[in-house]
Structures are given as C-alpha cells and as structure tokens.
Design a protein around this motif. Structure first.
Motif, PDB file in Angstrom:
ATOM      1  N   TRP A  43       0.829  -1.198   0.000  1.00 37.09           N
ATOM      2  CA  TRP A  43       0.000   0.000   0.000  1.00 37.09           C
ATOM      3  C   TRP A  43       0.870   1.258   0.000  1.00 37.09           C
ATOM      4  O   TRP A  43       0.515   2.271  -0.631  1.00 37.09           O
ATOM      5  N   ASP A  44       2.013   1.205   0.656  1.00 40.73           N
ATOM      6  CA  ASP A  44       2.906   2.365   0.688  1.00 40.73           C
ATOM      7  C   ASP A  44       3.374   2.733  -0.719  1.00 40.73           C
ATOM      8  O   ASP A  44       3.460   3.917  -1.069  1.00 40.73           O
ATOM      9  N   VAL A  45       3.661   1.733  -1.525  1.00 41.92           N
ATOM     10  CA  VAL A  45       4.098   1.987  -2.902  1.00 41.92           C
ATOM     11  C   VAL A  45       2.917   2.442  -3.760  1.00 41.92           C
ATOM     12  O   VAL A  45       3.041   3.381  -4.558  1.00 41.92           O
ATOM     13  N   LEU A  46       1.774   1.793  -3.598  1.00 42.96           N
ATOM     14  CA  LEU A  46       0.597   2.159  -4.389  1.00 42.96           C
ATOM     15  C   LEU A  46       0.202   3.617  -4.167  1.00 42.96           C
ATOM     16  O   LEU A  46      -0.253   4.296  -5.098  1.00 42.96           O
ATOM     17  N   GLN A  47       0.362   4.104  -2.957  1.00 45.17           N
ATOM     18  CA  GLN A  47       0.008   5.495  -2.663  1.00 45.17           C
ATOM     19  C   GLN A  47       0.851   6.484  -3.461  1.00 45.17           C
ATOM     20  O   GLN A  47       0.429   7.627  -3.681  1.00 45.17           O
ATOM     21  N   GLN A  48       2.005   6.047  -3.916  1.00 46.40           N
ATOM     22  CA  GLN A  48       2.889   6.940  -4.665  1.00 46.40           C
ATOM     23  C   GLN A  48       2.487   7.080  -6.130  1.00 46.40           C
ATOM     24  O   GLN A  48       3.082   7.879  -6.857  1.00 46.40           O
ATOM     25  N   ILE A  49       1.481   6.329  -6.589  1.00 43.19           N
ATOM     26  CA  ILE A  49       1.048   6.429  -7.986  1.00 43.19           C
ATOM     27  C   ILE A  49       0.518   7.827  -8.280  1.00 43.19           C
ATOM     28  O   ILE A  49       0.752   8.388  -9.352  1.00 43.19           O
ATOM     29  N   GLN A  50      -0.265   8.389  -7.341  1.00 45.20           N
ATOM     30  CA  GLN A  50      -0.752   9.770  -7.406  1.00 45.20           C
ATOM     31  C   GLN A  50      -1.804  10.015  -8.486  1.00 45.20           C
ATOM     32  O   GLN A  50      -2.228  11.152  -8.683  1.00 45.20           O
ATOM     33  N   TYR A  51      -2.238   8.988  -9.199  1.00 50.10           N
ATOM     34  CA  TYR A  51      -3.215   9.160 -10.281  1.00 50.10           C
ATOM     35  C   TYR A  51      -4.430   8.305  -9.967  1.00 50.10           C
ATOM     36  O   TYR A  51      -4.402   7.080 -10.098  1.00 50.10           O
ATOM     37  N   LEU A  52      -5.503   8.938  -9.513  1.00 55.39           N
ATOM     38  CA  LEU A  52      -6.643   8.204  -8.961  1.00 55.39           C
ATOM     39  C   LEU A  52      -7.336   7.249  -9.935  1.00 55.39           C
ATOM     40  O   LEU A  52      -7.744   6.158  -9.535  1.00 55.39           O
ATOM     41  N   PRO A  53      -7.539   7.609 -11.220  1.00 53.81           N
ATOM     42  CA  PRO A  53      -8.309   6.715 -12.096  1.00 53.81           C
ATOM     43  C   PRO A  53      -7.787   5.283 -12.188  1.00 53.81           C
ATOM     44  O   PRO A  53      -8.564   4.345 -12.343  1.00 53.81           O
ATOM     45  N   VAL A  54      -6.477   5.091 -12.069  1.00 46.89           N
ATOM     46  CA  VAL A  54      -5.938   3.741 -12.229  1.00 46.89           C
ATOM     47  C   VAL A  54      -6.191   2.872 -11.000  1.00 46.89           C
ATOM     48  O   VAL A  54      -6.154   1.640 -11.076  1.00 46.89           O
ATOM     49  N   TYR A  55      -6.473   3.492  -9.849  1.00 40.91           N
ATOM     50  CA  TYR A  55      -6.732   2.704  -8.646  1.00 40.91           C
ATOM     51  C   TYR A  55      -7.951   1.807  -8.826  1.00 40.91           C
ATOM     52  O   TYR A  55      -8.011   0.711  -8.268  1.00 40.91           O
ATOM     53  N   ASP A  56      -8.956   2.270  -9.578  1.00 42.46           N
ATOM     54  CA  ASP A  56     -10.150   1.448  -9.816  1.00 42.46           C
ATOM     55  C   ASP A  56      -9.787   0.151 -10.530  1.00 42.46           C
ATOM     56  O   ASP A  56     -10.286  -0.923 -10.182  1.00 42.46           O
ATOM     57  N   GLU A  57      -8.914   0.260 -11.535  1.00 44.52           N
ATOM     58  CA  GLU A  57      -8.523  -0.926 -12.298  1.00 44.52           C
ATOM     59  C   GLU A  57      -7.701  -1.877 -11.429  1.00 44.52           C
ATOM     60  O   GLU A  57      -7.883  -3.103 -11.481  1.00 44.52           O
ATOM     61  N   ILE A  58      -6.820  -1.330 -10.629  1.00 46.40           N
ATOM     62  CA  ILE A  58      -6.017  -2.158  -9.729  1.00 46.40           C
ATOM     63  C   ILE A  58      -6.906  -2.853  -8.711  1.00 46.40           C
ATOM     64  O   ILE A  58      -6.765  -4.050  -8.442  1.00 46.40           O
ATOM     65  N   SER A  59      -7.847  -2.092  -8.140  1.00 48.99           N
ATOM     66  CA  SER A  59      -8.750  -2.650  -7.130  1.00 48.99           C
ATOM     67  C   SER A  59      -9.626  -3.752  -7.708  1.00 48.99           C
ATOM     68  O   SER A  59      -9.836  -4.793  -7.074  1.00 48.99           O
ATOM     69  N   THR A  60     -10.135  -3.548  -8.919  1.00 50.58           N
ATOM     70  CA  THR A  60     -10.973  -4.563  -9.570  1.00 50.58           C
ATOM     71  C   THR A  60     -10.187  -5.849  -9.787  1.00 50.58           C
ATOM     72  O   THR A  60     -10.687  -6.959  -9.533  1.00 50.58           O
ATOM     73  N   TYR A  61      -8.956  -5.706 -10.245  1.00 51.72           N
ATOM     74  CA  TYR A  61      -8.111  -6.880 -10.483  1.00 51.72           C
ATOM     75  C   TYR A  61      -7.797  -7.598  -9.169  1.00 51.72           C
ATOM     76  O   TYR A  61      -7.867  -8.838  -9.092  1.00 51.72           O
ATOM     77  N   GLN A  62      -7.457  -6.836  -8.145  1.00 50.02           N
ATOM     78  CA  GLN A  62      -7.152  -7.447  -6.850  1.00 50.02           C
ATOM     79  C   GLN A  62      -8.350  -8.208  -6.303  1.00 50.02           C
ATOM     80  O   GLN A  62      -8.200  -9.305  -5.745  1.00 50.02           O
ATOM     81  N   HIS A  63      -9.547  -7.651  -6.456  1.00 54.96           N
ATOM     82  CA  HIS A  63     -10.760  -8.320  -5.985  1.00 54.96           C
ATOM     83  C   HIS A  63     -10.989  -9.608  -6.754  1.00 54.96           C
ATOM     84  O   HIS A  63     -11.348 -10.644  -6.166  1.00 54.96           O
ATOM     85  N   LEU A  64     -10.787  -9.568  -8.063  1.00 58.53           N
ATOM     86  CA  LEU A  64     -10.976 -10.757  -8.892  1.00 58.53           C
ATOM     87  C   LEU A  64     -10.039 -11.872  -8.445  1.00 58.53           C
ATOM     88  O   LEU A  64     -10.447 -13.036  -8.312  1.00 58.53           O
ATOM     89  N   VAL A  65      -8.783 -11.533  -8.192  1.00 60.85           N
ATOM     90  CA  VAL A  65      -7.792 -12.541  -7.786  1.00 60.85           C
ATOM     91  C   VAL A  65      -8.124 -13.093  -6.400  1.00 60.85           C
ATOM     92  O   VAL A  65      -8.067 -14.312  -6.170  1.00 60.85           O
ATOM     93  N   SER A  66      -8.482 -12.215  -5.473  1.00 61.29           N
ATOM     94  CA  SER A  66      -8.824 -12.668  -4.113  1.00 61.29           C
ATOM     95  C   SER A  66     -10.066 -13.543  -4.117  1.00 61.29           C
ATOM     96  O   SER A  66     -10.130 -14.559  -3.406  1.00 61.29           O
ATOM     97  N   GLN A  67     -11.054 -13.166  -4.918  1.00 57.74           N
ATOM     98  CA  GLN A  67     -12.278 -13.960  -5.020  1.00 57.74           C
ATOM     99  C   GLN A  67     -11.976 -15.338  -5.593  1.00 57.74           C
ATOM    100  O   GLN A  67     -12.489 -16.358  -5.121  1.00 57.74           O
ATOM    101  N   GLY A  68     -11.113 -15.374  -6.611  1.00 62.21           N
ATOM    102  CA  GLY A  68     -10.735 -16.659  -7.202  1.00 62.21           C
ATOM    103  C   GLY A  68     -10.002 -17.544  -6.225  1.00 62.21           C
ATOM    104  O   GLY A  68     -10.175 -18.768  -6.205  1.00 62.21           O
TER     105      GLY A  68
END
Length: 407
Positions: A124-149
């Motif tokens: 999370w410390d590294v992710l916070q450094q992205i600084q561009y909010l729109p891409v967080y949605d795509e990352i979050s969706t992918y993370q949820h898909l992997v965790s659900q699987g």
C-alpha cells in the motif's frame, strides 16, 4: 525453479517448435534467448534474431500442441462457469507445476520468471505513490478478482498454495497470454518477445494447421532484438497487467473527468458560482445537451464513459461540446480556456512535479516497484504538460484570466 536454457531449447525442438532457419537447412537458430539493456531497466530477457531475416519470413512457429494450458487441463478442473479466465489459467498453471519433472510442460514452466513486479501486488505504501486516482479502480478490480478466485478455487488448488503464489500465477497468465481468436493461450518461446510500438519488427498470425507463426515485418539484422505490439492501449493497461510503462506510447491517455456530469458540475462550481438555482439548472441542462450533440455521444454509455485526452492532442468532443454550451449560457470561459484550466488543475493535484519525478528516476538505488510507479505517473504528467502547450498555442499565447484560474 532454476531455468536451464539448453533443456528448454531441446524441449522446444522435441515438441515441434520450428525455430531454426529453413534456408540454412535448420542448422542455425533463427531466434535465440538474450538479455538486453534499456534506458529504464537492465537485464531484460527477450528474443533476438539468430540470422538475417527478410520481410515475410516465418522465423518461429509454435504448434497447437505446445499451447498452454491444454483443453484437457482446463476441462479436468470442472470449474463453475462464472470463474474468470485468468483464474482458470492460474489454476491450470499451478496444477501443471505440481506435476514436477514428469509434467508435459516442465521445461517451459522453468522459463517463467519467479517474481512479477506489477501494481496489484505492490504494498500500500508503494501504491500510494502512484498519485493518479483513475488507475486505482482498475487495480482494485483486479485485486478483488484474484482474491475472489483464491477463495472460490481453494479446493482445486495444490495443497498449501499461498495467496502470494496465487497472485504470481495470475500475473503470469495475464502478462503472457495471447488471444487467439476466441481462445487464449500461453506460447512457449514466443512469449519472450518484448513489446514496442515504435520498434516493432515482427507480428504473429495463425497458420493453417493451428500453429502460431512469428513473421518478420521488415528485414531484420542478425542479433537484432525482436519486438511486437501487445496492443494499441494506454499505459494503464501495461502498467497494471504487464508491470511496465511503454516508451513514447502513442496511445497514452489521461482522464479529464469521470463522466459528462462531472465536467458540467466542475464548470458550474468554478465559473458560474453566482448563478441563481433556476439559472444554474438551465445552464446544467444546456451543458448536458451540448455533450449530447457531440458525434462521440452514445446514449448507452453516457454516464459510464470517461472523458479523455490523448498524447496526440485529441480531446473528448463531448466535454468540449458541454463547455461551449455552458460558455454560451453563462458567459464564462470557452471550451479551450476550460481545457487549459483543467490540465493545470490536474497537474496541481499531483504532490510532485514532472521535473521532480524525472530527477528521482536518475537514482540508481531506486527499488524496481518505485521506478515503475514514477515512470507511470510521469507519463501522465508529460501528457498534461504537452496538452497545455498545444492549447497555449491555440490561444495564441494569451491565456488571460487562466493564468491563475483557481486559488
């Protein structure tokens, strides 16, 4: 797993992968595995031409029997229909690895990288450094898909498969899979060809016998690295699913607004704050109608589609239409002035400047995850700075009140 290149090469020949030069009696490899150095990274593994190639040459052919995973492996799992293809492939990959040296694809599996550096697996410390909010949605969706699987397929996984191992398998499958018509597959050796929009010298095609052929698009010199395009996509896709940011991406884009309504509300809040409720409502309707009058307007995706600007200077005409209508209704700034103001605002939203990012990237001690993050966010800032320059030229160097549109 320790990768033994000679064993992998022997396995390729045994499995019918045609990767030698037919013009020389198959004595000289037409491609070979090599390590390359780029401006961004050292030790990048890829494929190079072993001999001179002429445009149109088939320099590598991977038969259908070498595709992974096989239909038998996928069908054996007997999974529910709602399981995402990435999770199906990840499960098949882990099951095949469990077969060990007796497995059909053992030598190929040893060629896969042991570590994947992609944002969904960053701290999370590294992710916070992205600084561009729109891409967080795509990352979050992918993370949820992997965790659900991971939860859904526990019973089918090899014993004691950790979440970290599951994430690795998913990252491998997403970054190395070819889409072959309606199907997907990993292709031994061919999946070592790196991506470039600007240096592409090969492409792939399906042969008459189901083989995937790598074809030279132009004459290729001996020892020249092979490249093809993974697709005409912005950096978000490559950043999230492949773990790299393309150089000079001609398909780069930046989100100006999440939807038409956000753009209209932004205009009214910043440039028409003194309107009465009635006049604000009328201006709102005019702004929405202006967007709907654009050729880019599609009713079914009106609210869902983000408003983008591209590296080539193309801007969503729905936004421009909305701003022009609002300009006529409120006597506020016109579309170009608003575009300039929005780019300035978005640049100010980044805690760091483009120059600061470029300077930090020169640090040789920078960890790989942070280097990737800085490359990505710098690509967005570079686009916005370039767009500001284009709009400035259009405004003939007279920005007027836009020198400081926001406090």
């Amino acid at each position: 797993m320790a990768f033994v290149e000679s064993a992998f090469c022997r396995w390729l020949v045994e499995k019918g992968v045609a990767w030698k030069d037919q013009r020389d009696g198959w004595d000289v490899p037409s491609v070979y595995i090599a390590s390359f150095r780029s401006e961004k990274k050292q030790g990048i593994r890829g494929l190079a031409a072993g001999t001179k190639c002429v445009a149109g040459d088939v320099i590598l052919a991977v038969p259908e029997t070498c595709r992974f995973p096989t239909d038998q492996r996928l069908q054996a799992a007997d999974l529910p229909d709602d399981v995402h293809w990435g999770c199906r492939f990840a499960l098949a990959l882990l099951q095949e690895i469990e077969q060990g040296e007796d497995g059909r694809f053992w030598n190929y599996l040893q060629s896969l990288p042991e570590v994947m550096h992609a944002p969904p697996d960053f701290s999370w410390d590294v992710l916070q450094q992205i600084q561009y909010l729109p891409v967080y949605d795509e990352i979050s969706t992918y993370q949820h898909l992997v965790s659900q699987g991971y939860k859904q397929l526990q019973g089918a996984m090899p014993a004691e498969t950790s979440l970290e191992r599951w994430r690795w398998a998913n990252a491998i499958c997403h970054s190395r899979t070819f889409k072959l018509g309606t199907r997907r597959a990993m292709l031994p050796l061919a999946d070592l060809i790196n991506h470039s929009f600007n240096l592409q010298n090969v492409d792939w095609r399906l042969g008459t016998q189901g083989q995937v052929e790598i074809v030279a698009l132009r004459n290729i010199a001996e020892h020249e690295q092979l490249y093809f395009s993974y697709g005409e996509k912005g950096s978000d896709h490559y950043f999230v699913f492949y773990g790299f940011v393309p150089d000079r991406n001609g398909f780069e884009d930046v989100v100006l607004f999440e939807c038409i309504e956000d753009a209209v509300a932004w205009y009214l809040d910043n440039f028409a704050g003194n309107l009465t409720s009635e006049k604000r409502g009328m201006a709102w309707d005019n702004g929405i109608e202006g967007a709907r009058g654009s050729a880019a307007y599609v009713p079914e995706t009106e609210s869902a589609a983000r408003l983008l600007a591209t590296v080539s200077g193309e801007v969503d005409t729905r936004m421009l239409g909305a701003f022009q209508s609002l300009h006529a209704s409120t006597q506020g700034p016109d579309a170009l002035e608003c575009l300039y103001a929005r780019c300035q605002e978005l640049l100010r939203c980044f805690p760091t400047t483009l120059d600061a990012d470029v300077q930090t990237l020169r640090d040789e001690e920078l960890i790989e995850e942070m280097r990737l993050v800085l490359q990505y966010r710098a690509s967005k800032k570079h686009l916005l700075v370039g767009l500001l320059g284009l709009v400035q030229e259009e405004l003939d160097g007279n920005v007027g009140f836009l020198e400081s549109p926001f406090p």
